[in-house]
Design an enzyme around this catalytic site. Structure first.
Site, PDB file in Angstrom:
ATOM      1  N   CYS A 208       0.885  -1.167   0.000  1.00  0.00           N
ATOM      2  CA  CYS A 208       0.000   0.000   0.000  1.00  0.00           C
ATOM      3  C   CYS A 208       0.917   1.210   0.000  1.00  0.00           C
ATOM      4  CB  CYS A 208      -0.902   0.005   1.233  1.00  0.00           C
ATOM      5  SG  CYS A 208      -1.878   1.535   1.362  1.00  0.00           S
TER       6      CYS A 208
ATOM      7  N   CYS B  19      -0.707   4.380   2.143  1.00  0.00           N
ATOM      8  CA  CYS B  19      -0.838   4.327   3.611  1.00  0.00           C
ATOM      9  C   CYS B  19      -0.414   2.954   4.113  1.00  0.00           C
ATOM     10  CB  CYS B  19      -2.230   4.750   4.074  1.00  0.00           C
ATOM     11  SG  CYS B  19      -3.641   3.952   3.302  1.00  0.00           S
ATOM     12  N   SER B  20      -1.367   2.126   4.510  1.00  0.00           N
ATOM     13  CA  SER B  20      -0.983   0.854   5.141  1.00  0.00           C
ATOM     14  C   SER B  20      -2.042  -0.221   4.960  1.00  0.00           C
ATOM     15  CB  SER B  20      -0.751   1.085   6.632  1.00  0.00           C
ATOM     16  OG  SER B  20      -1.918   1.650   7.203  1.00  0.00           O
ATOM     17  N   CYS B  21      -2.848  -0.137   3.893  1.00  0.00           N
ATOM     18  CA  CYS B  21      -3.952  -1.082   3.697  1.00  0.00           C
ATOM     19  C   CYS B  21      -3.417  -2.517   3.638  1.00  0.00           C
ATOM     20  CB  CYS B  21      -4.712  -0.746   2.417  1.00  0.00           C
ATOM     21  SG  CYS B  21      -5.418   0.906   2.475  1.00  0.00           S
TER      22      CYS B  21
END
Lengths: 187, 219
Positions: free
Chosen positions: A88, A91-93
């Site tokens: 991702c 962000c941090s998906c």
């Protein structure tokens, strides 16, 4: 950070006990053991594998022993021709229900910046070598879809039960930054 | 916005360093921040896109030098102040001073915990038919909105192929700004590594993003 929790509690927005319960749920209910069961099942049950690749959320929803899964889980299969990897960049998906909370490196700049531009070089940081004739496919999780890699079943596991196979499935093999353990390798 | 959060393709961040036997949290406060964000979101103080936008708008030097949960904490505090749930005076004092603002779904209690453990649903009925079909060539638009978007810079202007159609989903660019869900078709679009990174790119790599229809033109 404690001060913020005090304010939110005093204002009547949250019950501290509910925050405790959220943390406890993350610590006990989710984790890569969920994803490992899905992978091992796909390795042993061809009909499940077909359903899983067709609609990940729906297929996993039929497994009573795996915790509930959110919508739009897309399972992508590694083959002798193609290695999949998930990132991702924005962000941090990450598929929390299947893999737990993401490790720090997954959320940090080195991985997020390099995975899309130099995936093969980046995999070397993990000690992972993907032969040059195998396509590397990077899935950047830019929406509310989530991706889980279905790694290839290790050789030498003919006749193994689903439970035995589960032990070979690592978290990184389901992100695409690693491979499953080989039979006999330490866990 | 063209922020430092949009990291795909940037150089200079060094090697990936996995931590052996990494704990779920590195300090207790990290777990409290995670829980507060989940709880206040579930109580209706903000949606997931708005919370991402507040982390993206942290000053670049703060974003780059803060740990993951520190970013969550800073974004949460700013967002709750901006939405009127708390004030800077309260943050400074470390206690409640002003009356509370009503939350859309009320106080977050024990009974609400179960529902935060499954991701929200983002699919919506389609207001219009899909413009693209699987196999279509599409060009990612060369757009540079100053607000929240999920179109990373590294694909803008490049041509890819529509590979999957995920149906209509909440459009983050609208939802983040609290302009409604504005559902849009969502596709997986795959790009050749060399188209993105030039002649030095890995010829056997492909990269896909999930792109909302307003990000795409026919090519």
């Amino acid at each position: 950070m404690r001060a913020l929790e005090t304010i939110l509690t005093e204002k009547g927005y949250v019950e501290p006990a509910a925050l405790d319960a959220i943390i406890q749920a993350y610590e006990t209910k989710i984790g890569p053991h969920n994803g490992a069961r899905v992978v091992a099942k796909a390795w042993t049950d061809p009909a499940f594998k077909t359903a899983l690749l067709e609609d990940g959320s729906k297929a996993i929803g039929t497994l009573g022993h795996v915790s509930r899964v959110g919508d739009h889980l897309v399972v992508v299969e590694n083959t002798p021709q193609r290695h999949n990897m998930v990132v991702c960049t924005l962000c941090s998906c990450y598929p929390w229900e299947m893999l737990g909370l993401p490790p720090v490196w997954y959320k940090a700049a080195p991985y997020r910046s390099r995975a899309v531009k130099d995936p093969r070089g980046m995999l070397a940081d993990f000690g992972v070598t993907v032969p040059k004739d195998i396509e590397i496919r990077v899935w950047d999780s830019t929406a509310e879809t989530r991706f889980l890699v279905l790694p290839m079943r290790p050789e030498g596991t003919e006749g193994w039960s689903e439970e035995q196979l589960t032990e070979l499935v690592t978290r990184d093999s389901m992100i695409g930054t690693g491979f499953p353990r080989k039979p006999g390798a330490p866990s | 916005m063209n922020g430092v959060h949009d990291m795909g393709g940037m150089d200079g961040f060094g090697k990936v360093e996995p931590e052996p036997n990494e704990p779920m949290f590195h300090a207790d406060w990290e777990s409290r921040v995670l829980a507060m964000v989940r709880a206040m979101g579930a109580a209706g103080a903000f949606n997931i896109d708005t919370s991402r936008f507040y982390r993206e708008t942290l000053p670049p030097h703060v974003y780059l030098s803060s740990s993951y949960y520190k970013k969550w904490f800073l974004g949460l505090e700013e967002m709750l102040i901006a939405k009127g749930y708390l004030t800077r005076e309260e943050v400074a004092a470390g206690r409640a001073v002003q009356p509370a603002k009503a939350l859309k779904h009320g106080k977050f209690g024990l009974d609400d915990v179960e529902r935060v453990m499954v991701r929200g649903k983002f699919a919506r009925p389609a207001p219009v038919p899909a413009k693209f079909k699987i196999g279509d060539r599409v060009r990612a638009k060369n757009i540079h909105p100053t607000t929240h978007t999920r179109l990373p810079r590294y694909v803008r202007g490049h041509v890819g192929i529509v590979e999957l159609n995920h149906g209509c989903h909440v459009f983050p660019d609208s939802a983040a700004m609290e302009l409604g869900e504005n559902p849009q078709w969502l596709y997986t679009v795959v790009f050749e590594g060399r188209d993105l990174w030039g002649a030095d790119g890995d010829p056997t790599s492909k990269v896909s993003i999930d792109a909302f229809e307003p990000y795409l033109d026919p090519a």
